[in-house]
Structure formats: structure tokens, C-alpha cells
Design a protein around this motif. Structure first.
Motif, PDB file in Angstrom:
ATOM      1  N   ASP A 122      10.715 -42.217  88.153  1.00 26.16           N
ATOM      2  CA  ASP A 122      10.031 -42.825  89.286  1.00 26.16           C
ATOM      3  C   ASP A 122      11.011 -42.949  90.448  1.00 26.16           C
ATOM      4  N   PHE A 123      10.586 -42.485  91.613  1.00 26.70           N
ATOM      5  CA  PHE A 123      11.411 -42.638  92.801  1.00 26.70           C
ATOM      6  C   PHE A 123      11.524 -44.113  93.183  1.00 26.70           C
ATOM      7  N   ARG A 124      12.501 -44.417  94.025  1.00 27.94           N
ATOM      8  CA  ARG A 124      12.629 -45.794  94.528  1.00 27.94           C
ATOM      9  C   ARG A 124      11.330 -46.238  95.201  1.00 27.94           C
ATOM     10  N   GLY A 125      10.888 -47.445  94.828  1.00 25.51           N
ATOM     11  CA  GLY A 125       9.677 -47.993  95.412  1.00 25.51           C
ATOM     12  C   GLY A 125       8.403 -47.607  94.695  1.00 25.51           C
ATOM     13  N   TRP A 126       8.524 -46.843  93.612  1.00 26.47           N
ATOM     14  CA  TRP A 126       7.355 -46.346  92.895  1.00 26.47           C
ATOM     15  C   TRP A 126       7.474 -46.642  91.403  1.00 26.47           C
ATOM     16  N   GLY A 127       6.350 -46.896  90.770  1.00 28.56           N
ATOM     17  CA  GLY A 127       6.322 -47.073  89.325  1.00 28.56           C
ATOM     18  C   GLY A 127       7.259 -48.157  88.850  1.00 28.56           C
ATOM     19  N   GLU A 128       8.043 -47.829  87.850  1.00 29.34           N
ATOM     20  CA  GLU A 128       8.943 -48.804  87.221  1.00 29.34           C
ATOM     21  C   GLU A 128      10.295 -48.919  87.917  1.00 29.34           C
ATOM     22  N   SER A 129      10.566 -48.072  88.880  1.00 28.78           N
ATOM     23  CA  SER A 129      11.879 -48.092  89.529  1.00 28.78           C
ATOM     24  C   SER A 129      11.993 -49.218  90.545  1.00 28.78           C
ATOM     25  N   ARG A 175      10.772 -51.981  99.119  1.00 23.47           N
ATOM     26  CA  ARG A 175       9.596 -51.463  99.827  1.00 23.47           C
ATOM     27  C   ARG A 175       8.817 -50.565  98.878  1.00 23.47           C
ATOM     28  N   ARG A 176       7.597 -50.981  98.557  1.00 25.26           N
ATOM     29  CA  ARG A 176       6.812 -50.310  97.533  1.00 25.26           C
ATOM     30  C   ARG A 176       5.802 -49.346  98.148  1.00 25.26           C
ATOM     31  N   GLN A 177       5.478 -48.300  97.379  1.00 27.39           N
ATOM     32  CA  GLN A 177       4.391 -47.376  97.724  1.00 27.39           C
ATOM     33  C   GLN A 177       4.589 -46.743  99.105  1.00 27.39           C
ATOM     34  N   TYR A 178       5.833 -46.480  99.444  1.00 26.33           N
ATOM     35  CA  TYR A 178       6.195 -45.965 100.770  1.00 26.33           C
ATOM     36  C   TYR A 178       6.798 -44.579 100.605  1.00 26.33           C
ATOM     37  N   GLU A 179       6.114 -43.563 101.109  1.00 24.45           N
ATOM     38  CA  GLU A 179       6.548 -42.177 100.955  1.00 24.45           C
ATOM     39  C   GLU A 179       7.663 -41.875 101.952  1.00 24.45           C
ATOM     40  N   ASP A 180       8.881 -41.803 101.437  1.00 24.74           N
ATOM     41  CA  ASP A 180      10.062 -41.632 102.276  1.00 24.74           C
ATOM     42  C   ASP A 180      10.767 -40.340 101.870  1.00 24.74           C
ATOM     43  N   PRO A 181      10.587 -39.245 102.598  1.00 28.27           N
ATOM     44  CA  PRO A 181      11.201 -37.976 102.193  1.00 28.27           C
ATOM     45  C   PRO A 181      12.711 -38.057 102.002  1.00 28.27           C
ATOM     46  N   ASN A 182      13.420 -38.697 102.906  1.00 25.93           N
ATOM     47  CA  ASN A 182      14.877 -38.743 102.788  1.00 25.93           C
ATOM     48  C   ASN A 182      15.322 -39.507 101.550  1.00 25.93           C
ATOM     49  N   ALA A 183      14.654 -40.619 101.259  1.00 27.10           N
ATOM     50  CA  ALA A 183      14.994 -41.387 100.063  1.00 27.10           C
ATOM     51  C   ALA A 183      14.702 -40.584  98.804  1.00 27.10           C
ATOM     52  N   LYS A 184      13.588 -39.868  98.809  1.00 27.68           N
ATOM     53  CA  LYS A 184      13.240 -39.095  97.613  1.00 27.68           C
ATOM     54  C   LYS A 184      14.198 -37.919  97.401  1.00 27.68           C
ATOM     55  N   GLU A 212       4.116 -54.103 112.161  1.00 26.72           N
ATOM     56  CA  GLU A 212       3.700 -55.307 111.440  1.00 26.72           C
ATOM     57  C   GLU A 212       4.676 -55.643 110.322  1.00 26.72           C
ATOM     58  N   TYR A 213       5.172 -54.616 109.648  1.00 26.46           N
ATOM     59  CA  TYR A 213       6.144 -54.844 108.568  1.00 26.46           C
ATOM     60  C   TYR A 213       7.432 -55.450 109.129  1.00 26.46           C
ATOM     61  N   ARG A 214       7.890 -54.941 110.249  1.00 26.02           N
ATOM     62  CA  ARG A 214       9.134 -55.463 110.832  1.00 26.02           C
ATOM     63  C   ARG A 214       8.946 -56.878 111.377  1.00 26.02           C
ATOM     64  N   ARG A 215       7.726 -57.172 111.811  1.00 26.49           N
ATOM     65  CA  ARG A 215       7.458 -58.504 112.351  1.00 26.49           C
ATOM     66  C   ARG A 215       7.327 -59.551 111.246  1.00 26.49           C
ATOM     67  N   THR A 216       6.674 -59.184 110.149  1.00 28.68           N
ATOM     68  CA  THR A 216       6.349 -60.166 109.105  1.00 28.68           C
ATOM     69  C   THR A 216       7.107 -59.984 107.801  1.00 28.68           C
ATOM     70  N   GLY A 217       7.663 -58.787 107.599  1.00 29.22           N
ATOM     71  CA  GLY A 217       8.289 -58.490 106.315  1.00 29.22           C
ATOM     72  C   GLY A 217       7.276 -58.166 105.228  1.00 29.22           C
ATOM     73  N   LYS A 218       6.003 -58.077 105.610  1.00 34.10           N
ATOM     74  CA  LYS A 218       4.950 -57.773 104.632  1.00 34.10           C
ATOM     75  C   LYS A 218       4.378 -56.385 104.893  1.00 34.10           C
ATOM     76  N   GLN A 219       4.165 -55.668 103.806  1.00 34.72           N
ATOM     77  CA  GLN A 219       3.620 -54.325 103.926  1.00 34.72           C
ATOM     78  C   GLN A 219       2.092 -54.348 104.022  1.00 34.72           C
ATOM     79  N   THR A 220       1.582 -53.343 104.706  1.00 32.49           N
ATOM     80  CA  THR A 220       0.149 -53.081 104.757  1.00 32.49           C
ATOM     81  C   THR A 220      -0.158 -51.977 103.759  1.00 32.49           C
ATOM     82  N   PHE A 221      -1.249 -52.123 103.020  1.00 33.88           N
ATOM     83  CA  PHE A 221      -1.586 -51.100 102.043  1.00 33.88           C
ATOM     84  C   PHE A 221      -3.004 -50.590 102.240  1.00 33.88           C
ATOM     85  N   LEU A 222      -3.161 -49.284 102.030  1.00 35.87           N
ATOM     86  CA  LEU A 222      -4.452 -48.636 101.928  1.00 35.87           C
ATOM     87  C   LEU A 222      -4.578 -48.046 100.532  1.00 35.87           C
TER      88      LEU A 222
END
Length: 326
Positions: A89-96, A100-109, A192-202
Motif C-alpha cells: 500500500d502506498f503512503r496514505g492508502w490501505g494499511e500504510s 493525508r489519506r486517499q490522496y493520489e500523489d504521483p511524486n510520493a508514489k 480548504e485543507y490548508r485552512r482547516t487541516g481537514k480533507q474533503t472526500f468524494l
């Protein structure tokens, strides 16, 4: 002159059939990437000899997925054919780990793939001079980018690769206006994430409501990709980074032997053709007839055809891997 292979896949009934593959020995493993713990599964061939390290593969899957989905299927197939295979599991996904969760980050991956290769090289089952990378769908772009800058990856194979540049992105996402709308939605979520520290999810996928992937199979089917291990959410702030990611620019820098398995009926074949044309390394391609993107993930006939081709490629470029599963 390089040869393009063509293979007709079996009937629609065969494509729809499931394929129960007996799992090889699987070991849960952990390793680190940029200070975060990654959780993986190491698939070991049944005939593994501790005195004879094997060629080994890092296997990665589509965007917004976890190791239990299509990476697991292909890792089993590779282990059945004699290879050691690592999924994770990449960082932020699954058990890893990763805040920041569920965030598709090409450079991190890309960095996580490099960490997985480094970990695999430490395993006693692995010949560190015979490590390859197998990328499926979106992670194909991450895999070739990692390989272009990492000599530890000795050979590369891609299945149903999603390979994009700015031109392909515009063709796929509705032109300049469509791309701009997605970037604006992503920027709003990032603000919104930078303002509140909370992620938005779809929802990542849905048949009925607004989602990153709308009305798609596999992810919306409980007997396929809708697994308990998979969280059906995505942070839309990823859009600008994803839309700006250019996988095709890695092609001229890729020195490793290369195989691509794809279909004109699957996602963005134009990107795959463009990437292949720009390669300067040893290259082969296999185009299957009438196979959709999602059928490459788990349907019996295309998975077997792709796995046979991938195993043959890695045997030829990494050396023998035993005859298990043949």
C-alpha cells in the motif's frame, strides 16, 4: 525490426469467467518510505529454494487502489510462474502510514516504488541484481518514471498502462475547459485543507452519485474490486498534481528492457502508442483484442495472456525463475 504481437483473446464467456488462482505462500512485510511505514505482502513461489535467490518483482496497481485488488492478482500469477513478487500500500492508502489519506500523489508514489525496490533487494529470497517492476494502469506511469532514474530496476513490464502527457490529458478530460474545471475543484479542496487541516472526500467510484469514477465496473462490484480492504473515497485536491503528471516524458530516459500489454478497447491506447514510439531501449508490445481496462484487472483470459507474456519477458531479461505454475 521490432515486432508488434497480436493475440486474439477468447470468447466473451471466457472473458467473463473468474479464475481462482491458488495463492502461493504470502508473507506480510513492512518497510519505510520517507519516514512512514508501508505495509506489503511478499508472494513466494512454492518451490522456492533458500540457497538460490530468485528474480523478484515490485507489482503496483491502478490509481486509488490497495494491494488486495489487481496487484494481488498479478503478484499471485507471477509467484505461480516462479518469481518473488512484492505488493504494498502506498503512503496514505490501505494499511500504510501517512497523515493525508486517499490522496493520489504521483511524486510520493514514485518515491514509494523506489523504497519498495530497495526493500526487496534486502530480502534473502531475492537476487538484488534481478529486480523488475510490473505496473498496472495508472501506476505504470509511476513505474516507468521510477525506473528511468533507478538502475536497481533492471526490467519493466506494464499491463493496461495509463500513460499520459498534457495532450492526452486534454483528450481524456474534456479539453482545456474540462481540465480547468477539475483543477479548480481540486484547488478549492486544497485551499480548504490548508485552512482547516481537514480533507474533503468524494466517492472514488459510484453508479449513482458524483464520484471521481462514475458508472464504472470493477470498483462497484462486490465480487471484484469492491473489497473490504478498499476505502471508496478520494481527496479531490489531487486533481492538479495528477493532471500535470507527464509519464510519457520518461520514455526516452528508460534504459531497461520493456514490455507493454494493452488493448485498443482499454483506456487511452493513444498514450501507450505515444510512449512506445519514444522508447530507445529494447522493447516489445502485445495488443490483445477487445479487452477492456477493467477486464485486465481480474478476468481469467486477459489476466492469463498478460501474465504469460510478462513472465516470459522477465525470464528473458532477468533470468530463469523456475518452472512453477507452468
Amino acid at each position: 525490426m521490432l515486432k508488434t504481437l497480436t493475440l486474439a483473446v477468447a470468447t466473451t464467456a471466457a472473458l467473463a469467467a473468474s479464475n481462482a488462482v491458488a495463492a502461493p505462500r504470502v508473507e506480510r512485510v513492512t518497510f519505510s518510505s520517507h519516514g512512514e511505514q508501508l505495509v506489503g505482502e511478499l508472494y513466494l513461489p512454492e518451490d522456492l529454494d533458500a540457497a538460490k535467490p530468485r528474480p523478484a518483482l515490485v507489482v503496483t496497481g491502478a490509481w486509488m487502489t490497495v494491494k488486495e485488488q489487481m496487484p494481488a492478482r498479478y503478484a499471485r500469477e507471477m509467484a505461480d510462474r516462479g518469481f518473488v513478487a512484492l505488493t504494498f500500500d502506498f503512503r496514505g492508502w490501505g494499511e500504510s502510514g501517512g497523515m493525508r489519506r486517499q490522496y493520489e500523489d504521483p511524486n510520493a508514489k514514485i518515491a514509494d516504488i523506489e523504497a519498495a525496490v530497495a526493500y526487496l533487494a534486502t530480502r534473502p529470497e531475492t537476487d538484488q541484481d534481478r529486480i523488475g517492476g510490473l505496473g498496472i494502469c495508472a501506476s505504470s506511469g509511476y513505474m516507468v518514471t521510477a525506473a528511468a532514474g533507478n538502475a536497481a530496476i533492471k526490467s519493466v513490464a506494464l499491463v493496461a498502462p495509463w500513460l499520459q502527457d498534457a495532450e492526452v490529458v486534454e483528450q481524456t478530460y474534456g479539453g482545456n475547459d474540462g481540465v480547468a474545471r477539475l483543477e479548480a475543484a481540486g484547488d478549492a479542496a486544497e485551499t480548504e485543507y490548508r485552512r482547516t487541516g481537514k480533507q474533503t472526500f468524494l466517492p472514488a467510484a459510484s453508479l449513482t452519485e458524483r464520484a471521481v469514477m462514475f458508472k464504472v465496473p470493477y470498483y462497484t462490484e462486490p465480487d471484484r474490486g469492491m473489497l473490504p480492504a478498499w476505502r471508496n473515497e478520494a481527496d479531490p485536491a489531487f486533481w492538479r498534481g495528477w493532471l500535470g503528471f507527464d509519464a510519457i516524458r520518461a520514455a526516452p530516459r528508460l534504459n531497461q528492457p520493456f514490455l507493454m500489454v494493452h488493448s485498443e478497447a482499454a483506456a487511452i491506447p493513444q498514450g501507450a502508442h505515444k510512449f512506445y514510439a519514444r522508447l530507445t531501449s529494447s522493447r516489445r508490445e502485445l495488443w490483445l483484442d477487445n479487452v477492456t481496462q477493467f477486464d485486465f484487472y481480474d478476468r481469467a483470459a486477459p489476466v492469463k495472456a498478460a501474465s504469460d507474456a510478462v513472465a516470459a519477458h522477465f525470464r528473458a531479461t532477468l533470468g530463469g525463475a523456475g518452472e512453477a505454475g507452468q
